[in-house]
Design an enzyme around this catalytic site. Structure first.
Site, mmCIF file in Angstrom:
data_model
loop_
_atom_site.group_PDB
_atom_site.id
_atom_site.type_symbol
_atom_site.label_atom_id
_atom_site.label_comp_id
_atom_site.label_asym_id
_atom_site.label_seq_id
_atom_site.Cartn_x
_atom_site.Cartn_y
_atom_site.Cartn_z
ATOM 1 N N GLN A 1 0.811 -1.213 0.000
ATOM 2 C CA GLN A 1 0.000 0.000 0.000
ATOM 3 C C GLN A 1 0.846 1.264 0.000
ATOM 4 O O GLN A 1 0.320 2.370 -0.012
ATOM 5 C CB GLN A 1 -0.916 -0.007 1.227
ATOM 6 C CG GLN A 1 -1.901 -1.158 1.261
ATOM 7 C CD GLN A 1 -2.604 -1.298 2.593
ATOM 8 O OE1 GLN A 1 -2.359 -0.552 3.540
ATOM 9 N NE2 GLN A 1 -3.493 -2.276 2.688
ATOM 10 N N HIS B 1 -0.867 0.017 5.753
ATOM 11 C CA HIS B 1 -1.406 0.948 6.756
ATOM 12 C C HIS B 1 -0.535 2.192 6.947
ATOM 13 O O HIS B 1 -0.111 2.522 8.049
ATOM 14 C CB HIS B 1 -1.625 0.230 8.090
ATOM 15 C CG HIS B 1 -2.707 -0.798 8.058
ATOM 16 N ND1 HIS B 1 -3.298 -1.282 9.196
ATOM 17 C CD2 HIS B 1 -3.307 -1.445 7.023
ATOM 18 C CE1 HIS B 1 -4.214 -2.192 8.874
ATOM 19 N NE2 HIS B 1 -4.232 -2.295 7.540
ATOM 20 N N GLU C 1 -15.046 3.760 10.159
ATOM 21 C CA GLU C 1 -15.697 4.774 10.982
ATOM 22 C C GLU C 1 -15.276 6.180 10.616
ATOM 23 O O GLU C 1 -14.213 6.416 10.044
ATOM 24 C CB GLU C 1 -15.413 4.515 12.461
ATOM 25 C CG GLU C 1 -13.951 4.614 12.859
ATOM 26 C CD GLU C 1 -13.718 4.248 14.324
ATOM 27 O OE1 GLU C 1 -14.252 3.213 14.774
ATOM 28 O OE2 GLU C 1 -12.999 5.001 15.015
ATOM 29 N N TYR D 1 -9.319 7.599 20.342
ATOM 30 C CA TYR D 1 -10.415 7.057 19.518
ATOM 31 C C TYR D 1 -10.439 5.527 19.496
ATOM 32 O O TYR D 1 -11.162 4.937 18.718
ATOM 33 C CB TYR D 1 -10.365 7.704 18.133
ATOM 34 C CG TYR D 1 -10.781 9.152 18.290
ATOM 35 C CD1 TYR D 1 -12.108 9.541 18.181
ATOM 36 C CD2 TYR D 1 -9.858 10.111 18.696
ATOM 37 C CE1 TYR D 1 -12.506 10.851 18.414
ATOM 38 C CE2 TYR D 1 -10.246 11.422 18.948
ATOM 39 C CZ TYR D 1 -11.576 11.779 18.803
ATOM 40 O OH TYR D 1 -11.964 13.077 19.067
ATOM 41 N N TYR E 1 -9.931 -10.282 9.950
ATOM 42 C CA TYR E 1 -10.336 -10.777 8.642
ATOM 43 C C TYR E 1 -10.606 -12.280 8.674
ATOM 44 O O TYR E 1 -11.368 -12.807 7.866
ATOM 45 C CB TYR E 1 -9.264 -10.440 7.596
ATOM 46 C CG TYR E 1 -9.102 -8.948 7.402
ATOM 47 C CD1 TYR E 1 -10.098 -8.195 6.795
ATOM 48 C CD2 TYR E 1 -7.957 -8.301 7.854
ATOM 49 C CE1 TYR E 1 -9.951 -6.823 6.627
ATOM 50 C CE2 TYR E 1 -7.804 -6.920 7.696
ATOM 51 C CZ TYR E 1 -8.807 -6.195 7.082
ATOM 52 O OH TYR E 1 -8.676 -4.840 6.930
#
Length: 377
Positions: free
Chosen positions: A90, A155, A248, A258, A269
């Site tokens: 990513q 990530h 979210e 949070y 997963y």
């Protein structure tokens, strides 16, 4: 009544202020939109920024290229002067935004994955001066590096937003190292707040707190790939990927937690619980403004506050990667009151969404033949 609303493409969420209506993700609706495909030769485009005076759109491609698209000339050759990036998984060249004083400074900010000498990577941010001919970034300098470097390719986040006071917010991922999102001596799973030159504001919530990174604005985040300034409240809103379930939306406030991975509305997963999770609520941890029980895999975020298309006013647009759609949320204060799904029939991953200076909605699709789309009702 709900059936009628679904037929018209708008399903109301009757849940409480802090809970999304899970049925919305399971029973999507779709409305017709007008679509202009402006470009379809982009390789995994990730972010875009509109230049003033109708000079075009800067677009990042994850493999490491910055492009300029104009209505007159189409897609440019790669802009030179982009930093070396970590192009794995990513990772790559990620978000782009203009400095608040771009008209005079011509500074363009980029976020990107950067590797250290151990082979691990993290998110870095820097800026350069866009040349007058818009062919190169001059004197690029890195002003922020996510420390420590922990990612092997996933990530990274990340989105860049300047607020009305000129502070730069950077929304970061936790490099798939879950526990680090709760560790205040690390920059994983955090939102950081900086001055445009990278200096740390003295009114940051943890400034001069021993053992805590002073860049931190909020923490307990997973993998944030959406951030935008709410045009009505002038507050920063962000969103993040949950694991399997639990994507979210948050309104991050200074110093607040949070929750990830201690609280989450998702599971692994594999179908097993998150090992650190204590449930969906815990004392001292904030609840999201909105969440999806089934993850669309959200990316990109843009508020709509124009009279050009009144039916879209007070909307929040979010792209969906796995969900392959453009999500339109109706915003009332700090509440999400309805959800509508768009572009489902294209079966394309949506990476970014912005509102252009012409008040149309612009979308980037995520593929090796990524497209730039211009959308209206």
């Amino acid at each position: 009544m709900l059936h009628l609303l679904k037929k018209t493409g708008l399903a109301l969420c009757l849940a409480s202020t802090f809970l999304a209506c899970p049925a919305l993700a399971q029973h999507p609706s779709s409305s017709k939109v007008s679509i202009q495909e402006l470009e379809n030769r982009l390789e995994y485009p990730w972010g875009m920024a509109f230049l003033p005076n109708n000079q075009g759109i800067l677009i990042t491609e994850r493999p490491g290229r910055l492009r300029l698209w104009t209505a007159q000339s189409g897609l440019s050759a790669p802009v030179s002067g982009v930093p070396k990036i970590f192009n794995r998984g990513q990772g790559g060249l990620l978000d782009v935004t203009l400095a608040p004083d771009f008209a005079t400074s011509r500074h363009v900010y980029l976020s990107f994955a950067e590797e250290d000498n151990t082979g691990k990577a993290g998110t870095s941010v820097g800026y350069g001066r866009l040349s007058e001919d818009m062919k190169k970034l001059e004197n690029f300098q890195v002003i922020f590096r996510q420390e420590p470097r922990l990612s092997t390719g996933i990530h990274f986040g990340s989105r860049l937003v300047f607020d009305d006071n000129g502070y730069l917010f950077i929304a970061l991922g936790e490099n798939n190292q879950r526990h680090t999102a709760q560790e205040l001596d690390k920059l994983q799973g955090k939102i950081v707040r900086l001055l445009p030159d990278g200096r740390i504001p003295k009114d940051n919530p943890f400034f001069n707190v021993p053992g805590v990174r002073p860049e931190i604005w909020s923490y307990g985040h997973r993998n944030q790939q959406g951030a935008a300034l709410n045009p009505w409240t002038r507050q920063l809103w962000t969103h993040e990927h949950g694991p399997r379930g639990g994507d979210e939306i948050n309104i991050p406030e200074p110093g607040k937690n949070y929750g990830w991975p201690v609280i989450t509305h998702g599971i692994n997963y594999s179908g097993t619980p998150i090992p650190e999770a204590a449930g969906t609520h815990a004392q001292g941890m904030e609840q999201p403004v909105y969440y999806w029980k089934v993850s669309p895999a959200i990316s990109g975020m843009a508020f709509y506050d124009s009279n050009r298309f009144p039916e879209w006013k007070h909307s929040l647009f979010i792209g969906a990667l796995v969900g392959q759609r453009l999500i339109r949320l109706v915003v009332d204060g700090n509440k999400i009151t309805a959800e509508e799904n768009l572009l489902e029939d294209r079966n394309e991953r949506i990476r970014d969404v912005r509102v252009g200076p012409d008040d149309y909605v612009y979308v980037l699709t995520d593929s090796n033949r990524g497209a730039l789309l211009k959308i209206s009702p």
